[in-house]
Each structure stands twice: as C-alpha cells, then as structure tokens.
Design an enzyme around this catalytic site. Structure first.
Site, PDB file in Angstrom:
ATOM      1  N   SER A  88       0.716  -1.314  -0.051  1.00  0.00           N
ATOM      2  CA  SER A  88       0.174  -0.066  -0.132  1.00  0.00           C
ATOM      3  C   SER A  88       0.934   1.143   0.112  1.00  0.00           C
ATOM      4  CB  SER A  88      -0.902   0.083   1.218  1.00  0.00           C
ATOM      5  OG  SER A  88      -0.412  -0.028   2.073  1.00  0.00           O
TER       6      SER A  88
ATOM      7  N   CYS B 224       0.178  -4.101  10.879  1.00  0.00           N
ATOM      8  CA  CYS B 224       0.667  -4.055   9.733  1.00  0.00           C
ATOM      9  C   CYS B 224       1.883  -5.053   9.651  1.00  0.00           C
ATOM     10  CB  CYS B 224       1.621  -2.808   9.144  1.00  0.00           C
ATOM     11  SG  CYS B 224       2.636  -2.656   7.830  1.00  0.00           S
TER      12      CYS B 224
ATOM     13  N   ASP C 185      -3.936  -1.373  12.182  1.00  0.00           N
ATOM     14  CA  ASP C 185      -4.974  -1.304  11.306  1.00  0.00           C
ATOM     15  C   ASP C 185      -6.394  -1.654  11.766  1.00  0.00           C
ATOM     16  OD1 ASP C 185      -3.051  -0.886   9.223  1.00  0.00           O
ATOM     17  OD2 ASP C 185      -2.534  -3.306   9.149  1.00  0.00           O
TER      18      ASP C 185
ATOM     19  N   GLU D 248      -5.458  -8.055   3.527  1.00  0.00           N
ATOM     20  CA  GLU D 248      -5.947  -9.238   2.402  1.00  0.00           C
ATOM     21  C   GLU D 248      -5.722 -10.544   3.174  1.00  0.00           C
ATOM     22  OE1 GLU D 248      -4.298  -5.976  -0.263  1.00  0.00           O
ATOM     23  OE2 GLU D 248      -3.962  -6.626   1.671  1.00  0.00           O
TER      24      GLU D 248
ATOM     25  N   ARG E  23      -5.262   4.616   5.566  1.00  0.00           N
ATOM     26  CA  ARG E  23      -4.000   5.023   5.992  1.00  0.00           C
ATOM     27  C   ARG E  23      -3.180   5.642   4.798  1.00  0.00           C
ATOM     28  NH1 ARG E  23       0.268   0.866   8.288  1.00  0.00           N
ATOM     29  NH2 ARG E  23      -1.252   0.684   9.805  1.00  0.00           N
ATOM     30  N   GLY E  24      -2.710   6.792   4.850  1.00  0.00           N
ATOM     31  CA  GLY E  24      -1.930   7.403   3.609  1.00  0.00           C
ATOM     32  C   GLY E  24      -3.064   7.970   2.590  1.00  0.00           C
TER      33      GLY E  24
END
Length: 283
Positions: free
Chosen positions: A85, A190, A197, A230, A258-259
């Site tokens: 990501s 993460c 997350d 995922e 995020r981001g």
C-alpha cells in the site's frame, strides 16, 4: 527473478517524494507466500476481490491546472500479487505534477499499471477495475455501515490476542441457518511496521449456526497479529470454513484508511455481486 518481500518495500523507510509519473514505484507482493500458511495450495477455494479507495489522487490537465478525483480500484483475488500500500501511495504521488489529456487517460493509466503489477510481469488474466469520481460527483458519496447482527453487544471475556481458530464452533448437529453477523472490533497490525490497522468485518453464511461469543473472541484475537488486510480476511475465511463447516460463506472487511488509501477485502464461497465500495463512518 527473486520474489519481492515486504521487508524490501518502502514500508517503515524514509521515501523520496516523486511527483513525476513513475509506474516502477508499484511494489508487488506474492499472494501465495501467506496463502500457504493457511493451507491454500494450487487453486484458491474462494472468489472475491480487494476493493481499494484512493482519496488523494491529483494530476495536471494539458494547461497545467491541477485536477482531483477519488478512485475506486478493484483487484481480483485470483491475481498472483497484491500491491504494497505505501508503494501505491508513492505511485499515486507521481501523478501530482504530470500532465494528462483527460480523466479517462488517468483512469486507463491506472488500470494498465495496476493490472501489470498484480500479475507481476505475467499474462494479465483478470485486470484491475478502476473508476474515477470527479468533484461534481463527490456529494453523491454516502456513508453506510455494514449490515448484519452486531455481535459486539456480547459481554465476553477476551484474553487471546493472536489468531485462535479453536475459539470458533458451530452447532453441527442442529438445523442449519442463514444469517449475517458483523463486528467493529477487528484490529490487526501491519506485517512490517507493526502499526495498527482498524476494521469492521461482516460474515454472512449458511450452515450450522456459529457460536457468536466464540466468533467475537476469535475476531478480537487478531488484535496483536501482524498481517496485511488481504491476508487477515483470507485467514478468517479459512478458519471459519474449517471449524464451522458452512455450506456458503462470505467474509468482507472494511479497514480505515492510511495514507489516503483504504483496503477492503471480500471473499466468497459462491458467485455473487461484489459489495458496493461504500465507506463506513470510521473510514
């Protein structure tokens, strides 16, 4: 060619800001590595896709005027790779000072590049879907929660914070049911940075009735688990299928952004329309 690994990506590292188009910034990661950990080998036992939303997409028109849009990106679960990501964010940044003839040209560039990345140089068997929403359509974007019976109401004791599939059970010898359950208490970390997350998860199934208290404790057990979105959803799918023996199963998670990106994996045992890529309040 050696496969990319998460540790080789830009996650957790200082990254240069590149504002001129560069498709090489996309960093594919092999799906099969983590799938083997949960007993998936060869053909995958589900259908589905990863639904991405890019909230920070901008480029220049031919006259140098900035343009903005939202992008909905659909990545088929049968692709050999996902895209890390942060690399996707860096790739989108490379559009910021690049001139494109039109929004359609941007959409086609996104579709071509992402499709190539998720098959990592192999033949593109199922391309990424890309839809751009321009500012005149922004007010039609809605906020909607996942439907289903919320199991967060249950007053359960939680003491497991790594995935514990043994918490799952179902009434295997009673009449089957069809129901949809959901929880806002999904949290994982993460795989590389360990940063949190946050997500909500929806589980729709037919078959032996799943014990809701055990399911909630199982969802909470991901709280200190390091894995990409995922991979978490596929782990949940495989654990429920193995432990609870549903005849039909769908698992869908919506993770907070995020981001400027959110990732929302959806897996199903049977053909059905993908869920609408509609954000929840937390997203």
């Amino acid at each position: 060619m050696n496969p990319n690994t998460p540790e080789q990506s830009q996650l957790g590292k200082v990254s240069a800001y590149i504002d001129q188009y560069d498709s090489s910034l996309l960093f594919p990661l092999l799906r099969d590595t983590k799938r083997r950990e949960i007993g998936i080998g060869g053909s995958i036992p589900f259908l589905g896709a990863d639904l991405w939303t890019a909230f920070e997409l901008s480029w220049l028109n031919p006259r140098g005027k900035p343009q903005v849009a939202l992008a909905h990106i659909t990545i088929p679960c049968e692709s050999t790779h996902i895209v890390e990501s942060k690399s996707f964010k860096l790739y989108l940044n490379s559009f910021n000072h690049t001139r494109f003839e039109s929004a359609d040209a941007v959409r086609e560039r996104l579709k071509t590049d992402v499709s190539a990345a998720i098959w990592h140089g192999g033949a593109v068997m199922a391309g990424a879907g890309v839809k751009l929403l321009q500012p005149e359509a922004f007010d039609r974007e809605v906020v909607r929660e996942l439907h289903g019976l919320c199991i967060d109401r249950l007053d359960v004791e939680c003491d497991r914070y790594q995935p514990a599939p043994e918490l799952l059970s179902a009434a295997l010898h009673e009449q089957p049911v069809s129901e949809t359950l959901m929880s806002h208490l999904l949290k994982s970390n993460c795989l590389v940075t360990g940063q949190p997350d946050w997500g909500s998860v929806q589980i729709a199934y037919s078959g032996p009735q799943i014990d809701q208290a055990g399911l909630l404790r199982y969802i909470v057990s991901f709280r200190n688990h390091n894995e990409f979105h995922e991979q978490c959803v596929e782990r949940i799918y495989m654990d429920i299928m193995s432990r609870c023996k549903p005849t039909k199963l769908m698992v869908y998670a919506r993770y907070t952004r995020r981001g400027g990106l959110d990732i929302n994996p959806w897996r199903s045992s049977h053909p059905q329309q993908p869920p609408a890529n509609v954000r929840t309040a937390r997203q």
